[in-house]
Design an enzyme around this catalytic site. Structure first.
Site, PDB file in Angstrom:
ATOM      1  N   HIS A 150       3.759  41.057  61.284  1.00  0.00           N
ATOM      2  CA  HIS A 150       2.606  41.908  61.557  1.00  0.00           C
ATOM      3  C   HIS A 150       2.959  43.128  62.406  1.00  0.00           C
ATOM      4  O   HIS A 150       2.180  44.072  62.479  1.00  0.00           O
ATOM      5  CB  HIS A 150       1.461  41.107  62.195  1.00  0.00           C
ATOM      6  CG  HIS A 150       1.625  40.795  63.646  1.00  0.00           C
ATOM      7  ND1 HIS A 150       2.034  39.564  64.116  1.00  0.00           N
ATOM      8  CD2 HIS A 150       1.417  41.555  64.747  1.00  0.00           C
ATOM      9  CE1 HIS A 150       2.054  39.586  65.430  1.00  0.00           C
ATOM     10  NE2 HIS A 150       1.697  40.779  65.844  1.00  0.00           N
ATOM     11  N   ASP A 158       4.695  35.116  59.313  1.00  0.00           N
ATOM     12  CA  ASP A 158       4.674  36.185  60.313  1.00  0.00           C
ATOM     13  C   ASP A 158       6.065  36.465  60.880  1.00  0.00           C
ATOM     14  O   ASP A 158       6.218  36.666  62.094  1.00  0.00           O
ATOM     15  CB  ASP A 158       3.694  35.874  61.440  1.00  0.00           C
ATOM     16  CG  ASP A 158       3.300  37.131  62.219  1.00  0.00           C
ATOM     17  OD1 ASP A 158       3.506  38.238  61.683  1.00  0.00           O
ATOM     18  OD2 ASP A 158       2.821  37.012  63.361  1.00  0.00           O
ATOM     19  N   GLY A 190       1.974  43.227  72.325  1.00  0.00           N
ATOM     20  CA  GLY A 190       3.270  43.866  72.555  1.00  0.00           C
ATOM     21  C   GLY A 190       4.383  42.855  72.712  1.00  0.00           C
ATOM     22  O   GLY A 190       5.563  43.182  72.525  1.00  0.00           O
ATOM     23  N   ASN A 191       4.031  41.613  73.085  1.00  0.00           N
ATOM     24  CA  ASN A 191       5.017  40.535  73.126  1.00  0.00           C
ATOM     25  C   ASN A 191       5.396  40.058  71.726  1.00  0.00           C
ATOM     26  O   ASN A 191       6.418  39.383  71.549  1.00  0.00           O
ATOM     27  CB  ASN A 191       4.489  39.329  73.899  1.00  0.00           C
ATOM     28  CG  ASN A 191       4.751  39.402  75.388  1.00  0.00           C
ATOM     29  OD1 ASN A 191       3.822  39.508  76.177  1.00  0.00           O
ATOM     30  ND2 ASN A 191       6.020  39.342  75.786  1.00  0.00           N
ATOM     31  N   SER A 192       4.567  40.381  70.744  1.00  0.00           N
ATOM     32  CA  SER A 192       4.779  39.882  69.393  1.00  0.00           C
ATOM     33  C   SER A 192       6.187  40.194  68.894  1.00  0.00           C
ATOM     34  O   SER A 192       6.631  41.354  68.932  1.00  0.00           O
ATOM     35  CB  SER A 192       3.767  40.508  68.430  1.00  0.00           C
ATOM     36  OG  SER A 192       2.470  40.072  68.714  1.00  0.00           O
ATOM     37  N   GLY A 214      -1.472  28.804  40.305  1.00  0.00           N
ATOM     38  CA  GLY A 214      -2.537  29.566  39.657  1.00  0.00           C
ATOM     39  C   GLY A 214      -3.895  28.924  39.731  1.00  0.00           C
ATOM     40  O   GLY A 214      -4.616  28.851  38.734  1.00  0.00           O
TER      41      GLY A 214
END
Length: 331
Positions: free
Chosen positions: A75, A105, A180-182, A235
């Site tokens: 992200h 992520d 911001g730590n991500s 599907g």
């Protein structure tokens, strides 16, 4: 003779002289891990082109190879038109996106390296224990190289990614994280990466999450090999619904829920297998399916192009259908 001499003796470690000694040990442990790791933690700045013009964002990451590969969150970099990495010494470099996986992520970047770069060792999250020291380094709210510490609060959590898939084996920690730590590392007491910091619960205190490093290792291997994470595609759409004990006994299963099929995509493996709307999926290849997340977990790379047996309940009739998933092309 003293009668107590015949009793078993028990020895205990001498207690520390005072609380300052305990603090010194803890401080030395955290400081040592930070000194070992800090030069490998980077600041990531991204630019994205959107309907409102160019927008900027930022996050954290860390070098995990000596030749310039960086691990971060999807992200942070997904959809970026440009990515720039700043190392602790102030050196800036453009970064290339090797690949990212929104469903866990995670993302891998590459920066040019004319020399061997300081990098972090990836630990083993399978050996983690609740209560052990956890240290986070990152760039929260633009404050470069901020260090927070705490403990591993829980293991084996599940957390839903922005792509909708449930990420398993999430580490919960009380090492404080902020925007911001991500993408920054969660470290053990020896400065080894045990997780990739990814999320917080807004409004909560000291409830933070990191993707376990063993999950990250698998994703990195997939991204290096294929440029993406390969998953199987059946599907169909469905939802988790409860099933009664009577139905569970009738099927001979030990679960309280299943997946009700709400849509079968035209021309899909599910359609070819004969699945219909309102079928209840209770298992694949003998493994129980009690939720949509179970279904997603079971449809992994190993089932691409291979025939599987899917167990369903259609009305009052239990059935076994053969399905052959294909590779998902979801971006």
């Amino acid at each position: 003779m003293d009668a107590r001499a015949d009793l078993p003796s028990h020895t205990t470690a001498a207690p520390p002289a005072n609380d300052d000694d305990l603090l010194d040990v803890y401080s030395e442990t955290v400081a040592g891990a930070v000194e070992h790791a800090q030069d490998a933690v980077v600041f990531i700045a991204v630019t994205q082109a959107g309907p409102r013009g160019r927008q900027s964002g930022s996050g954290s990451g860390f070098l995990f190879t000596p030749d310039g590969y960086v691990l971060t969150n999807s992200h942070v970099v997904h959809g970026a038109s440009s990515i720039e990495v700043t190392r602790p010494d102030g050196t800036k470099a453009p970064a290339q996106l090797v690949g990212d996986d929104p469903e866990t992520d995670l993302a891998v970047l590459r920066i040019g390296a004319s020399r061997t770069l300081t990098h972090l060792s990836l630990g083993d999250s399978a050996r983690l224990r609740v209560g052990q020291i956890a240290i986070a380094i990152g760039n929260p709210l633009g404050f470069a190289h901020t260090v927070t510490s705490g403990i591993v609060s829980a293991l084996g959590r599940s957390f839903r990614s922005t792509a909708g898939r449930m990420i398993d084996n999430i580490i919960q920690t009380d090492a404080a994280l902020n925007p911001g730590n991500s993408g920054g590392p969660l470290l053990d007491s020896r400065g080894r990466v045990i997780g990739v910091n990814t999320a917080i619960i807004p409004g909560a205190q000291a409830i933070c999450f990191a993707v376990a490093v063993n999950s990250a290792k698998w994703v990195v291997t997939q991204l290096f090999t294929h440029g993406r994470v390969r998953r199987a595609f059946a599907g169909l759409s469905g939802s988790t619904v409860p099933i009664s004990r009577r139905v569970a006994r009738f099927l001979g299963v030990d679960q309280g829920s299943a997946v009700r099929v709400s849509d079968v995509h035209m021309g899909s493996p599910a359609g070819a297998a004969g699945l219909k709307v309102d079928d209840l999926i209770v298992g694949i290849d003998g493994a129980p399916v009690s939720s949509v997340d179970d279904l997603q977990r079971l449809l992994d790379e190993s089932r691409i192009g291979k025939q599987c047996v899917i167990r369903i309940l259609r009305g009052n009739q239990p059935l076994f259908l053969n399905i052959q998933p294909v590779e998902s092309r979801r971006a």
